[in-house]
Each structure stands twice: as structure tokens, then as C-alpha cells.
Enzyme design. Structure first.
Site, mmCIF file in Angstrom:
data_model
loop_
_atom_site.group_PDB
_atom_site.id
_atom_site.type_symbol
_atom_site.label_atom_id
_atom_site.label_comp_id
_atom_site.label_asym_id
_atom_site.label_seq_id
_atom_site.Cartn_x
_atom_site.Cartn_y
_atom_site.Cartn_z
ATOM 1 N N TYR A 145 7.848 16.703 -11.914
ATOM 2 C CA TYR A 145 6.444 16.390 -11.605
ATOM 3 C C TYR A 145 6.210 14.888 -11.410
ATOM 4 C CZ TYR A 145 5.340 21.229 -11.812
ATOM 5 O OH TYR A 145 5.319 22.565 -11.505
ATOM 6 N N ARG A 174 6.890 14.496 -7.849
ATOM 7 C CA ARG A 174 5.759 15.030 -7.063
ATOM 8 C C ARG A 174 4.614 14.010 -7.041
ATOM 9 N NH1 ARG A 174 9.308 17.546 -6.898
ATOM 10 N NH2 ARG A 174 9.250 16.447 -4.929
ATOM 11 N N GLN A 212 -4.646 25.662 -3.155
ATOM 12 C CA GLN A 212 -3.527 25.860 -4.090
ATOM 13 C C GLN A 212 -2.797 24.534 -4.305
ATOM 14 O OE1 GLN A 212 -1.448 29.861 -2.821
ATOM 15 N NE2 GLN A 212 -2.651 29.082 -1.126
ATOM 16 N N ASN A 213 -3.208 23.501 -3.559
ATOM 17 C CA ASN A 213 -2.480 22.235 -3.620
ATOM 18 C C ASN A 213 -2.856 21.431 -4.855
ATOM 19 O OD1 ASN A 213 -1.451 23.071 -1.244
ATOM 20 N ND2 ASN A 213 -2.648 21.702 0.047
ATOM 21 N N ASP A 221 -2.303 18.089 -4.916
ATOM 22 C CA ASP A 221 -2.536 16.695 -4.525
ATOM 23 C C ASP A 221 -4.043 16.432 -4.459
ATOM 24 O OD1 ASP A 221 -3.644 17.043 -1.739
ATOM 25 O OD2 ASP A 221 -1.692 17.969 -1.377
ATOM 26 N N HIS A 278 -4.415 25.798 -8.711
ATOM 27 C CA HIS A 278 -3.169 25.611 -9.469
ATOM 28 C C HIS A 278 -3.137 24.264 -10.192
ATOM 29 C CE1 HIS A 278 -1.104 28.827 -6.728
ATOM 30 N NE2 HIS A 278 -1.839 29.352 -7.677
ATOM 31 N N THR A 329 -0.725 28.423 4.214
ATOM 32 C CA THR A 329 -0.231 29.126 3.022
ATOM 33 C C THR A 329 0.553 30.366 3.429
ATOM 34 O OG1 THR A 329 -0.792 30.287 0.971
ATOM 35 C CG2 THR A 329 -2.502 30.279 2.682
ATOM 36 N N SER A 330 1.633 30.626 2.690
ATOM 37 C CA SER A 330 2.443 31.810 2.981
ATOM 38 C C SER A 330 1.823 33.065 2.367
ATOM 39 C CB SER A 330 3.869 31.615 2.447
ATOM 40 O OG SER A 330 3.827 31.419 1.050
HETATM 41 P P1 OAD Z 1 4.420 27.866 0.836
HETATM 42 O O1 OAD Z 1 5.503 26.854 0.862
HETATM 43 O O2 OAD Z 1 4.707 29.188 0.243
HETATM 44 O O3 OAD Z 1 3.899 28.121 2.316
HETATM 45 C C1 OAD Z 1 3.591 27.044 3.166
HETATM 46 C C2 OAD Z 1 2.940 27.580 4.411
HETATM 47 O O4 OAD Z 1 2.576 26.458 5.204
HETATM 48 C C3 OAD Z 1 3.860 28.452 5.284
HETATM 49 O O5 OAD Z 1 3.131 29.588 5.731
HETATM 50 C C4 OAD Z 1 4.243 27.536 6.430
HETATM 51 O O6 OAD Z 1 4.467 28.250 7.656
HETATM 52 C C5 OAD Z 1 2.992 26.670 6.538
HETATM 53 N N1 OAD Z 1 3.205 25.341 7.134
HETATM 54 C C6 OAD Z 1 4.286 24.566 7.148
HETATM 55 N N2 OAD Z 1 4.041 23.397 7.770
HETATM 56 C C7 OAD Z 1 2.739 23.434 8.146
HETATM 57 C C8 OAD Z 1 1.866 22.521 8.817
HETATM 58 N N3 OAD Z 1 2.285 21.319 9.218
HETATM 59 N N4 OAD Z 1 0.588 22.900 9.034
HETATM 60 C C9 OAD Z 1 0.129 24.121 8.627
HETATM 61 N N5 OAD Z 1 0.911 25.019 7.995
HETATM 62 C C10 OAD Z 1 2.194 24.679 7.741
HETATM 63 O O7 OAD Z 1 3.171 27.156 0.127
HETATM 64 P P2 OAD Z 1 1.887 27.838 -0.532
HETATM 65 O O8 OAD Z 1 1.464 29.060 0.203
HETATM 66 O O9 OAD Z 1 0.893 26.762 -0.735
HETATM 67 O O10 OAD Z 1 2.348 27.420 -6.849
HETATM 68 O O11 OAD Z 1 2.466 28.264 -1.940
HETATM 69 C C11 OAD Z 1 1.612 28.837 -2.872
HETATM 70 C C12 OAD Z 1 2.037 28.450 -4.252
HETATM 71 O O12 OAD Z 1 3.421 28.723 -4.411
HETATM 72 C C13 OAD Z 1 1.927 26.979 -4.567
HETATM 73 O O13 OAD Z 1 0.633 26.581 -4.954
HETATM 74 C C14 OAD Z 1 2.904 26.804 -5.672
HETATM 75 C C15 OAD Z 1 4.044 27.599 -5.094
HETATM 76 O O14 OAD Z 1 4.965 28.102 -5.960
HETATM 77 C C16 OAD Z 1 2.777 27.033 -8.056
HETATM 78 O O15 OAD Z 1 3.581 26.119 -8.240
HETATM 79 C C17 OAD Z 1 2.162 27.826 -9.153
#
Ligand code: OAD
Length: 239
Positions: free
Chosen positions: A53, A56, A86-87, A89, A104, A182-183
Site C-alpha cells: 500500500y 500504491r 471502487q477506486n 485514489d 473500497h 470496471t470489470s
Molecule cells: P479491474 O482491474 O478488475 O478492471 C478494470 C477495467 O478497466 C477492465 O474492464 C478494463 O477493460 C478497463 N480499462 C482498462 N483500461 C482502461 C481505460 N484506459 N479506460 C477505461 N477502462 C479501462 O478493476 P476494477 O473493476 O476496478 O478491490 O476492480 C474492482 C475491485 O477489484 C477493485 O476495487 C479492487 C480489486 O480487487 C479491492 O481491492 C477490494
């Protein structure tokens, strides 16, 4: 004033130089989730978790809001904008977004390792939580109960405050729902996609938008490629 809810994930900050989690170069490809983002990992090796962290936080401090963050802030000129992110930052806050809810947690605050928000467990009762600009170090003790401090982030298996009562009110007034970067893999956060599904005007922005979402306008591309244009359109159309 119409209300826009923006549900964001790591992709929103990717073009600010903050890595996502699950993309090919993402954090979960170089670190084991169970080592750095669970209670078990914390009990096993606190230094490893704190080092993760600290890195980060250093990354976030160097990063700057990108054009997608800036466009989201501009939307506030004509809309009531609520960011559910979920970010961890602070890039939305730095560009003066007013309503930002960090599902989060956030890197720029710390809490007691037995904070009451973490688990429904009689040992977790402390309410110490404070903004802080320095990464947590081993030996930084809670001023209330003397246990070790930890970053104010939510780890896997820990509680997420879904603010159910406020959400019930919010869904009644939401006109537009935008999800970006977000994925949609991590619950309960991902359930916002279902919760806001009734909203008739919905957008998803992602280079790889989730295929199964029905009723969303899919804007395939990065946040910086797509959000400023969408914001310009919305500002022109809506009064
Ligand atoms: P992920 O890493 O799972 O997904 C990132 C998403 O962003 C994917 O769908 C990518 O295709 C997309 N992506 C990548 N580059 C991009 C860009 N330049 N513009 C727009 N989209 C882009 O991240 P999260 O969905 O945020 O939780 O993950 C959710 C949670 O999982 C996080 O908050 C964290 C993680 O484990 C914890 O740590 C509890």
C-alpha cells in the site's frame, strides 16, 4: 437539476498511470490477492501488506487527474453528479468533484486494524479513522486502543457499506447511469449494475465492455477517449 450516477473502477484512473487490477499488466498479476488484500495476509505478514500500500500511495501522489476526471467535474455545472467509485485514489476529489463515495475505502486515510467497519466480530469495535498523508508504517499504533494501524481500504472478505437507505433514495432520482472502467467482477460493488438497471439512459465505457449488460449504450474505448465527448453531448442536450 437532473441526476447522473457514475460508477467507476480502476480503468477511470488507468490513463493517469495508476494500474488496474485484472488487465494483463494489472496489480493482481504481480501480487497475490490473498497476501496483500485479505485479513489472512495481514495476520501473516503485515510488513508485506504495508509495503504494497506504500507503493500504491506513492503512485497515487505522483498521478494527476486525467481528461476523463476533468470532464466528470465539468458535468457538475449542469447536473447533480454522484460518483460511486471502487477506486482508492483521490483523483476525483483533486479535480473538485463534490459527491464521491469510495466503496473500497481510500489510500489517504488510515484506521485501526480492529476498526468496527471491517468485520461483524466482537473484537472489531474501534472507531479510529483519520486522514493521513504518510503511508502506514509497522509500529504506527492506534491512538485509541494501541493496536497496529492499517490503510483504510477494504480487503476481500471484509464488509462493504452499501448505504442501502441512501441508495433507495438515490435510485428514485437518477436520470442517467454511467459505468466506466470496471470489470464488474467484485461483489457487492458490482451489484450496482443491477440496482441501477431500471434507469432508462445507461452507458458503459470500457475498452472491453462486459458483453452481458443489456440496455446499456456501449462506448468501446478508454475513459479519456470516450468520457469528454459524452460529457460534451450531455451538457449540450440537457438543461
Ligand atoms: P479491474 O482491474 O478488475 O478492471 C478494470 C477495467 O478497466 C477492465 O474492464 C478494463 O477493460 C478497463 N480499462 C482498462 N483500461 C482502461 C481505460 N484506459 N479506460 C477505461 N477502462 C479501462 O478493476 P476494477 O473493476 O476496478 O478491490 O476492480 C474492482 C475491485 O477489484 C477493485 O476495487 C479492487 C480489486 O480487487 C479491492 O481491492 C477490494
Amino acid at each position: 437539476m437532473k441526476t447522473i450516477v457514475i460508477f467507476s473502477g480502476a480503468g477511470l484512473s488507468a490513463e493517469s498511470g495508476i494500474p488496474t487490477f485484472r488487465d494483463s499488466n494489472g496489480l493482481w498479476h504481480n501480487h497475490k490477492v490473498e497476501d496483500v488484500a485479505t485479513q489472512q495476509g495481514w495476520r501473516k505478514n503485515k510488513q508485506l501488506v504495508l509495503d504494497f500500500y506504500k507503493a500504491r500511495m506513492e503512485n497515487v501522489v505522483k498521478a494527476k487527474p486525467n481528461d476523463a476526471h476533468k470532464a466528470i467535474a465539468k458535468l457538475q455545472d449542469k447536473f447533480n453528479v454522484i460518483n460511486i467509485t471502487q477506486n482508492i485514489d483521490d483523483l476525483l476529489e483533486r479535480i473538485k468533484c463534490k459527491n464521491v463515495w469510495h466503496l473500497h475505502g481510500d489510500l489517504l486515510s488510515r484506521k485501526c486494524e480492529y476498526h468496527l467497519s471491517i468485520l461483524d466480530d466482537p473484537k472489531f469495535t474501534c472507531d479510529y479513522l483519520e486522514s493521513h498523508t504518510e503511508p502506514v508504517k509497522l509500529g504506527d499504533l492506534c491512538p485509541k486502543c494501541n493496536y497496529q494501524c492499517r490503510p483504510n481500504v477494504v480487503w476481500f472478505g471484509e464488509k462493504v457499506d452499501m448505504k442501502n437507505d441512501s441508495i433507495k433514495e438515490l435510485i428514485k432520482i437518477t436520470d442517467i447511469f454511467i459505468t466506466v472502467g470496471t470489470s464488474v467482477q467484485v461483489y457487492p460493488a458490482a451489484s450496482f449494475i443491477k440496482i441501477f438497471n431500471y434507469v432508462s439512459r445507461k452507458y458503459i465505457i470500457d475498452p472491453n465492455p462486459v458483453g452481458s449488460l443489456i440496455g446499456f449504450n456501449k462506448l468501446k474505448g478508454t475513459a479519456v477517449e470516450k468520457i469528454p465527448n459524452l460529457v460534451d453531448e450531455l451538457l449540450k442536450q440537457e438543461i
